[in-house]
Design a protein around this motif. Structure first.
Motif, PDB file in Angstrom:
ATOM      1  N   UNK A  46       6.644  35.369 108.748  1.00  0.00           N
ATOM      2  CA  UNK A  46       5.833  35.488 107.528  1.00  0.00           C
ATOM      3  C   UNK A  46       5.417  36.943 107.274  1.00  0.00           C
ATOM      4  N   UNK A  47       4.980  37.613 108.344  1.00  0.00           N
ATOM      5  CA  UNK A  47       4.551  39.013 108.168  1.00  0.00           C
ATOM      6  C   UNK A  47       5.771  39.877 107.827  1.00  0.00           C
ATOM      7  N   UNK A  48       6.907  39.617 108.489  1.00  0.00           N
ATOM      8  CA  UNK A  48       8.118  40.394 108.199  1.00  0.00           C
ATOM      9  C   UNK A  48       8.509  40.246 106.730  1.00  0.00           C
ATOM     10  N   UNK A  49       8.502  39.001 106.259  1.00  0.00           N
ATOM     11  CA  UNK A  49       8.906  38.749 104.868  1.00  0.00           C
ATOM     12  C   UNK A  49       7.977  39.482 103.899  1.00  0.00           C
ATOM     13  N   UNK A  50       6.672  39.411 104.164  1.00  0.00           N
ATOM     14  CA  UNK A  50       5.704  40.031 103.237  1.00  0.00           C
ATOM     15  C   UNK A  50       5.842  41.555 103.246  1.00  0.00           C
ATOM     16  N   UNK A  51       5.963  42.124 104.460  1.00  0.00           N
ATOM     17  CA  UNK A  51       6.083  43.594 104.553  1.00  0.00           C
ATOM     18  C   UNK A  51       7.397  44.041 103.900  1.00  0.00           C
ATOM     19  N   UNK A  52       8.477  43.315 104.172  1.00  0.00           N
ATOM     20  CA  UNK A  52       9.772  43.703 103.594  1.00  0.00           C
ATOM     21  C   UNK A  52       9.710  43.618 102.065  1.00  0.00           C
ATOM     22  N   UNK A  53       9.050  42.581 101.558  1.00  0.00           N
ATOM     23  CA  UNK A  53       8.920  42.437 100.097  1.00  0.00           C
ATOM     24  C   UNK A  53       8.150  43.630  99.513  1.00  0.00           C
ATOM     25  N   UNK A  54       7.010  43.944 100.127  1.00  0.00           N
ATOM     26  CA  UNK A  54       6.195  45.053  99.597  1.00  0.00           C
ATOM     27  C   UNK A  54       6.944  46.380  99.690  1.00  0.00           C
ATOM     28  N   UNK A  55       7.616  46.604 100.823  1.00  0.00           N
ATOM     29  CA  UNK A  55       8.330  47.875 101.011  1.00  0.00           C
ATOM     30  C   UNK A  55       9.471  48.006 100.013  1.00  0.00           C
ATOM     31  N   UNK A  56      10.066  46.882  99.660  1.00  0.00           N
ATOM     32  CA  UNK A  56      11.244  46.947  98.796  1.00  0.00           C
ATOM     33  C   UNK A  56      10.886  46.890  97.318  1.00  0.00           C
ATOM     34  N   UNK A  57       9.918  46.043  96.974  1.00  0.00           N
ATOM     35  CA  UNK A  57       9.683  45.766  95.553  1.00  0.00           C
ATOM     36  C   UNK A  57       8.418  46.384  94.980  1.00  0.00           C
ATOM     37  N   UNK A  58       7.417  46.672  95.812  1.00  0.00           N
ATOM     38  CA  UNK A  58       6.129  47.139  95.259  1.00  0.00           C
ATOM     39  C   UNK A  58       6.123  48.654  95.068  1.00  0.00           C
TER      40      UNK A  58
ATOM     41  N   UNK B 230      15.457  48.520 106.263  1.00  0.00           N
ATOM     42  CA  UNK B 230      14.120  48.115 105.810  1.00  0.00           C
ATOM     43  C   UNK B 230      13.631  46.823 106.489  1.00  0.00           C
ATOM     44  N   UNK B 231      14.493  45.817 106.550  1.00  0.00           N
ATOM     45  CA  UNK B 231      14.050  44.545 107.141  1.00  0.00           C
ATOM     46  C   UNK B 231      13.823  44.702 108.652  1.00  0.00           C
ATOM     47  N   UNK B 232      14.677  45.501 109.303  1.00  0.00           N
ATOM     48  CA  UNK B 232      14.489  45.733 110.756  1.00  0.00           C
ATOM     49  C   UNK B 232      13.159  46.426 111.022  1.00  0.00           C
ATOM     50  N   UNK B 233      12.857  47.429 110.183  1.00  0.00           N
ATOM     51  CA  UNK B 233      11.584  48.152 110.377  1.00  0.00           C
ATOM     52  C   UNK B 233      10.399  47.234 110.081  1.00  0.00           C
TER      53      UNK B 233
END
Ligand SMILES: Nc1ncnc2c1ncn2[C@@H]1O[C@H](COP(=O)(O)OP(=O)(O)OP(=O)(O)O)[C@@H](O)[C@H]1O
Ligand SMILES: [Mg+2]
Length: 610
Positions: free
Chosen positions: A254-266, A224-227
């Motif tokens: 910053x964009x990686x962190x936000x996308x990874x957060x949304x993909x994982x938690x939202x 997930x984080x790599x993608x």
């Protein structure tokens, strides 16, 4: 199916008729010899004279560049391949002799009759031009031509009409979708998806598709984080000439962190790039996100690590970092764009697993605003093919019209230089060769030209013309000087005893050769090429002079004419078969038949009288 069978029958009949004509020709020569030995001797003398005449002087000391001939093209696999990318049609191929024409007729299998006919008929004045294909060992091609030089009509449309593989088409004007979307659905059974947020293509009956790249990031929890980082790399533009690379790096984080957060938690509905933009624009939401990430042990603790990295930003650096990151995602502040990226209405994995054609119709007049969307979509689709793993038999073509609008893009670089074994095949359409450096900066430009096949179809700028002339190289031109001199002299002596007269004459003929080097094609000649001509340069292949044929000019021969010729060919072939059969019968089992006896008597009479 029926059309292909009829075309096969037509080609077989044509080939048989051709062979029959040769047979009749040799029979006539033999008969001439029998009837009149003098005429036979004259014919043989004429042939010997024509063979021994002249003798050309071939020089190469100043360069040996020349245009590709029939055998060069065949040896490189540019001819007779049904699956290659069409690059035009042969033009100005040196005509073959009758032996060169006879060989394919006798050696090609029956199933390859149309190829045999095409190879044989190139010696005729109206011989059929052959389709030149990109050989499979060269995965990518680039078409260069100024506006109106038929890039779309002679290359992009024919490729879409004739390549059955899955395709992704960057179609800024929507014309490719309008001309070929339905055809690809009907002819190749493709799942056709058109991403057209501004309605430039507006193909009736095909609703505009949407693709949420974060939904693909979610699919692989272990990566997930790599993608997420891949997606961030597509969003954050790096030209390689930044004064301080820190800002691009921190934006990426910053964009990686936000996308990874949304993909994982939202939830799936919340996990969109628009939501990422909301978070990065609002300090309050960013703090909530970071607090949540610090508590989370998702992705084996990688979310916590990302949150820690972001939390280190303080003061002015923090404000600037968020500001730069937001400047990379401001393309999301458009309702059509946000809607396009809000959900996935199709599965891009079908590009690999089934047959799919995806058109990205993003208008050229909005290039600046839509560049981010274009990069995100294209990277997502290229990465979907990479994610499927290596497969040398797979082919997914990317046709990128107005490719100069893309800019430097990591996924594109990977696709060109490492994508071949994953099945990636790219076709770029540029206005001039200098546009390449927009996507492939100077350090990569030479590698680009060494990897792709280039087609120059309508060069208008002197720089590209000079580059083409230089790439093709020098040839040696041989100048011939002939000198004929004739001398005549008379002497006369008169004496008491005798008188002498003598006349002398002499004929002196000398030929001298001089070698001069010149470009096979000068830059001025490149600029003045006929409207329908193109120069094809493939790595390690001699330059090819090709003819552009726009899709609207391709009309098959008329049905009545074709049928007429098929009947004529059938009659010729049948008559020859009957004559050969009769001769064999007369020479074997029919020897005692009165008609054969009478005919052989007459023939013996004729020969004995000679
Ligand atoms: N169906 C058609 N019938 C006749 N002429 C056409 C047709 N379609 C296009 N043309 C003409 O063919 C020429 C080449 O057009 P084309 O769109 O292929 O150029 P292009 O190189 O793609 O240009 P651009 O870079 O502007 O996209 C144009 O002059 C156009 O008017
Ligand atoms: Mg065009």
């Amino acid at each position: 199916m029926l059309a292909r069978f009829l075309a096969f029958v037509e080609a077989v009949l044509q080939r048989l008729a051709y062979l029959s004509c040769y047979l009749w020709f040799f029979a006539c020569v033999a008969a001439t010899w029998v009837v009149s030995p003098l005429l036979g001797i004259f014919a043989v003398g004429l042939a010997v004279w024509s063979l021994s005449r002249g003798g050309s002087y071939g020089g190469w000391t100043h360069g040996s560049a020349r245009w590709a001939g029939f055998s060069d093209l065949r040896a490189e696999g540019c001819l007779f391949s049904r699956h290659g990318l069409p690059l035009g049609r042969t033009q100005g191929l040196a005509p073959g002799g009758w032996l060169a024409s006879l060989r394919p007729l006798l050696t090609y299998s029956l199933l390859r009759s149309s190829e045999a006919m095409a190879a044989a008929s190139r010696r005729e004045a109206d011989g059929r031009a052959l389709r030149v294909n990109l050989p499979d060992r060269i995965p990518h091609a680039a078409i260069f031509g100024s506006t109106g030089s038929m890039k779309t009509t002679a290359y992009a449309v024919p490729v879409l009409q004739s390549c059955a593989e899955s395709m992704v088409v960057l179609d800024p004007k929507g014309e490719l979708a309008r001309l070929t979307a339905r055809l690809r659905m009907r002819r190749y059974g493709h799942d056709v998806q058109i991403i057209d947020p501004f309605g430039v293509a507006n193909v009736r009956g095909i609703p505009t598709a949407r693709l949420n790249p974060i939904s693909l990031v979610r699919e692989e929890p272990s990566r997930l984080v790599d993608e997420a980082r891949r997606l961030a790399t597509a969003i954050v533009v790096r030209t390689g000439e930044e004064k301080d690379p820190f800002w691009a790096q921190i934006s990426n984080t910053l964009v990686t962190a936000t996308v990874a957060f949304l993909a994982s938690e939202a939830t799936p509905e919340e996990a969109t790039l628009s939501r990422a933009r909301d978070i990065l624009c609002s300090p309050k939401l960013t703090e909530q996100m970071l607090a949540h990430m610090r508590e989370s042990d998702a992705c084996s603790g990688l979310l916590q690590r990302l949150a820690g990295q972001v939390a280190q930003l303080e003061g002015q650096t923090k404000a600037s970092a968020y500001s730069v990151a937001n400047s990379h995602i401001d393309f999301l502040d458009s309702l059509p764009v946000a809607e396009t990226l809000s959900e996935s209405t199709f599965d891009p994995k079908q590009l690999v697993n089934a047959k799919q054609t995806i058109y990205l119709c993003l208008p050229v007049d909005r290039v600046a605003e839509l560049n981010g969307l274009q990069r995100v979509l294209l990277s997502t689709l290229i990465n979907a093919v990479f994610a499927a793993g290596e497969d040398r038999r797979r082919k997914v073509r990317f046709l990128l019209d107005e490719a100069a609008t893309l800019g430097p893009l990591d996924a594109l670089y990977n696709a060109v230089f490492y994508g071949r074994s994953f099945g990636l095949r790219l076709l770029f359409l540029f206005q001039s060769s200098s546009q390449v450096s927009r996507s492939f900066p100077d350090s990569q430009k030479d590698d680009f030209f060494a990897t792709v096949g280039s087609v120059f179809c309508g060069v208008n700028d002197h720089r590209t013309a000079k580059e083409v002339s230089d790439w093709i190289g020098q040839t040696t031109v041989v100048g011939t000087t002939r000198q004929d001199s004739f001398s005549q002299g008379k002497t006369a002596g008169t004496g008491l005893q005798d008188q002498t007269h003598s006349t002398n004459w002499g004929d002196n003929r000398s030929t001298s050769y001089s070698e001069v080097g010149r470009a096979l094609i000068q830059p001025e000649e490149v600029l003045q090429l006929p409207k329908n001509a193109a120069i094809v340069l493939l790595p390690n292949v001699r330059p090819i002079l090709a003819e552009k044929t726009p899709y609207f000019a391709r009309r098959g021969r008329r049905l009545i004419r074709r049928t007429g010729w098929a009947v004529v060919n059938a009659v010729v072939a049948l008559a020859t078969a009957a004559a050969v059969g009769g001769a064999v019968w007369a020479a074997t089992i029919g020897q005692d038949h009165p008609m054969v006896v009478e005919l052989s008597g007459k023939l013996s009479d004729l020969l004995s009288r000679r």
